[in-house]
Design an enzyme around this catalytic site. Structure first.
Site, PDB file in Angstrom:
ATOM      1  NE  ARG A 187      -3.751  -1.943   0.296  1.00  0.00           N
ATOM      2  CZ  ARG A 187      -4.120  -3.064  -1.314  1.00  0.00           C
ATOM      3  NH1 ARG A 187      -3.888  -2.926  -1.661  1.00  0.00           N
ATOM      4  NH2 ARG A 187      -5.555  -3.765  -0.279  1.00  0.00           N
ATOM      5  CG  ASP A 217      -4.587 -11.071  -2.600  1.00  0.00           C
ATOM      6  OD1 ASP A 217      -3.895 -10.378  -3.429  1.00  0.00           O
ATOM      7  OD2 ASP A 217      -5.796 -11.373  -3.778  1.00  0.00           O
TER       8      ASP A 217
HETATM    9  O1  DOR Z   1      -8.450  -8.862  -3.100  1.00  0.00           O
HETATM   10  C1  DOR Z   1      -8.124  -8.459  -3.350  1.00  0.00           C
HETATM   11  N1  DOR Z   1      -6.939  -7.327  -2.893  1.00  0.00           N
HETATM   12  N2  DOR Z   1      -7.846  -8.972  -4.736  1.00  0.00           N
HETATM   13  C2  DOR Z   1      -7.231  -8.057  -5.813  1.00  0.00           C
HETATM   14  O2  DOR Z   1      -6.831  -8.784  -6.500  1.00  0.00           O
HETATM   15  C3  DOR Z   1      -6.669  -6.379  -5.126  1.00  0.00           C
HETATM   16  C4  DOR Z   1      -6.830  -6.583  -3.822  1.00  0.00           C
HETATM   17  C5  DOR Z   1      -6.106  -5.313  -3.492  1.00  0.00           C
HETATM   18  O3  DOR Z   1      -5.848  -4.867  -4.028  1.00  0.00           O
HETATM   19  O4  DOR Z   1      -7.102  -4.384  -1.927  1.00  0.00           O
END
Ligand code: DOR
Length: 438
Positions: A65, A309
């Site tokens: 982020r 993720d």
């Molecule tokens: O759940 C998700 N969050 N999938 C994504 O592809 C992007 C990610 C995010 O950046 O929050």
């Protein structure tokens, strides 16, 4: 400084080692692995015999982020979460603000990571400028600045032609293209897996085919170009079939599965908390047949990596109606325990396979150092406590965001310590490793 990890079970799949051995670290390198190594002035870390000393875990899919969304996470808090979760390195996706599509942003990430001094950070550059799916980013520039792969994650690579070009250029620099596979027309404005649960809850659906269609497309393009394509956060059984077919044909395709996709199903949309936005992620939690297919793929080798993720979002952003909440959950501090509890203790995979999925294979896919405890390798080491009783506590997590559906879960297996470049950055008191050993 020398540090001797004494008495644990060393598992290094890359070197074919599995036994009760000691590991000697000299400064930032592995100096020796052997039985009963002499102390020779080293700081000794006494380990329980059931503790597992393995190559540092690498999470090849996280969102840190920074720059731009520091209210969700920073590179410092994200990498602190990583070491607390047993990860010595992470690869971070480019959907920051601004997008990591040029050397300035990459250099910023690299310098912030160095300043933080926690887990190593390998930036992933955008495939296209602004991840808008129109013009390719300057791939040579991104590579030179330190990117290890390309992705427009958060979004799919928009067209087959763009994916083809990205694969061609990325291959020139030895990088894989990681695609967030999702056909936008089929995804539409869906928010949950298309099926019984979404229907009964009145949520718009995203079918598994939305993912699999693009996996099929990209496997074709990997064949056409001879380049390496990696499927991000795979969730659908039909995607797994496409990957297996591609692998059988000798095409350079690899894939990862996130812990939530091998643990949960779309039933979590309804219970225990209906419409809990902490089970909203993209791709969505799918049906048990899909979850079971992911588990089977992890066991039989079709799946190459476990990646979290890790997608931190601020409390306020998630405290809204399900339709309006952002997709994503945190994952760095729960991945090891979920993998142990569900897969290793669940009798699905061996410990050796767990380490391949979390260390050896991510290092190989990204061509980054690590994934081995060979003499001379960087001293990135994770010490696992397979039988540690862990109670997940979101409030105590190091990540700046607490959006996890696993809060309060009791799991068997955890992290005892994390060593990055010879520095013990995390020592788990619950596993009996005092901060003193750091
Ligand atoms: O759940 C998700 N969050 N999938 C994504 O592809 C992007 C990610 C995010 O950046 O929050």
């Amino acid at each position: 400084m020398k540090r001797l990890l004494k008495g644990g079970r060393v598992v290094d799949p890359a070197a074919g080692i599995d036994g009760q051995l000691d590991v000697l670290i000299d400064d930032d390198r592995i100096a020796a692995v052997g039985r009963g190594l002499p102390v020779d002035g080293a700081v000794v870390v006494e380990l329980r015999p059931d503790f597992v000393v393995c190559p540092g875990l690498i999470d090849m899919h996280v969102h840190l982020r920074e720059p731009g969304q520091e209210h969700k996470e920073t590179i410092a808090t994200g990498t602190a979460a990583a070491v607390a979760g047993g990860f010595t390195a992470v690869a971070c996706m480019p959907n920051t603000d601004p997008i990591n599509d040029n050397a300035n942003v990459t250099a910023y990430i690299v310098s912030k990571a160095r300043e933080a001094g926690q887990a190593r950070v390998y930036p992933i550059g955008a495939v296209s400028r602004g991840s808008r799916g129109e013009l390719l980013a300057d791939i040579a520039e991104l590579r030179q600045a330190g990117c290890v792969a390309l992705s427009d994650d958060g979004r799919p690579v928009a067209t087959a032609l763009l994916m083809r070009r990205a694969l061609e250029y990325a291959a020139m620099f030895g990088m894989p293209v990681i695609d967030h596979c999702e056909d936008p027309s089929l995804k539409g404005d869906g928010v949950a897996h298309e099926g019984f649960q979404a229907s009964t809850l009145g949520l718009r659906g995203i079918p598994g085919a939305a993912e699999a269609i693009m996996v099929e497309r990209d496997v074709q393009l990997a064949e056409l170009t001879g380049a390496a394509f990696h499927v991000a956060h795979m969730s659908a059984r039909s995607s797994l079939r496409a990957v297996a077919k591609g692998k059988d044909a000798g095409i350079r395709v690899t894939c990862e599965v996130a812990p939530h996709h091998f643990t949960l199903t779309d039933e979590a949309l309804a219970a225990p908390v209906p419409y809990d936005t902490n089970v909203k992620m993209n791709p969505p939690l799918r049906e048990s047949v899909d979850r079971d297919a992911m588990v089977a793929g992890l066991a039989d080798g079709t799946v190459d990596a476990i990646a979290t993720d890790h997608a931190p979002h601020h409390y306020d952003e998630k405290q809204v109606e399900f339709d309006n909440a952002p997709f994503g959950i945190t994952g760095l501090e729960t991945a090891v325990s979920l993998t142990f509890d569900r897969l290793v203790h669940g009798g699905v995979i061996t410990l050796r396979r767990m380490i391949e999925l979390l260390s050896v294979n991510p290092a190989r896919i990204l061509s980054v150092p690590g994934g081995t405890l060979a003499v001379g390798a960087p001293a990135d080491v994770t010490i696992l406590a397979p039988d540690l009783r862990v109670r997940v506590a979101a409030a105590a997590m190091r990540s700046r965001s607490k959006n996890t559906p696993f809060d309060g879960w009791e799991l068997r297996g955890g992290v005892a310590a994390t060593i990055v470049g010879g520095r013990m950055l995390f020592a788990n008191e619950a596993a009996g490793l005092a901060a003193a050993t750091a």
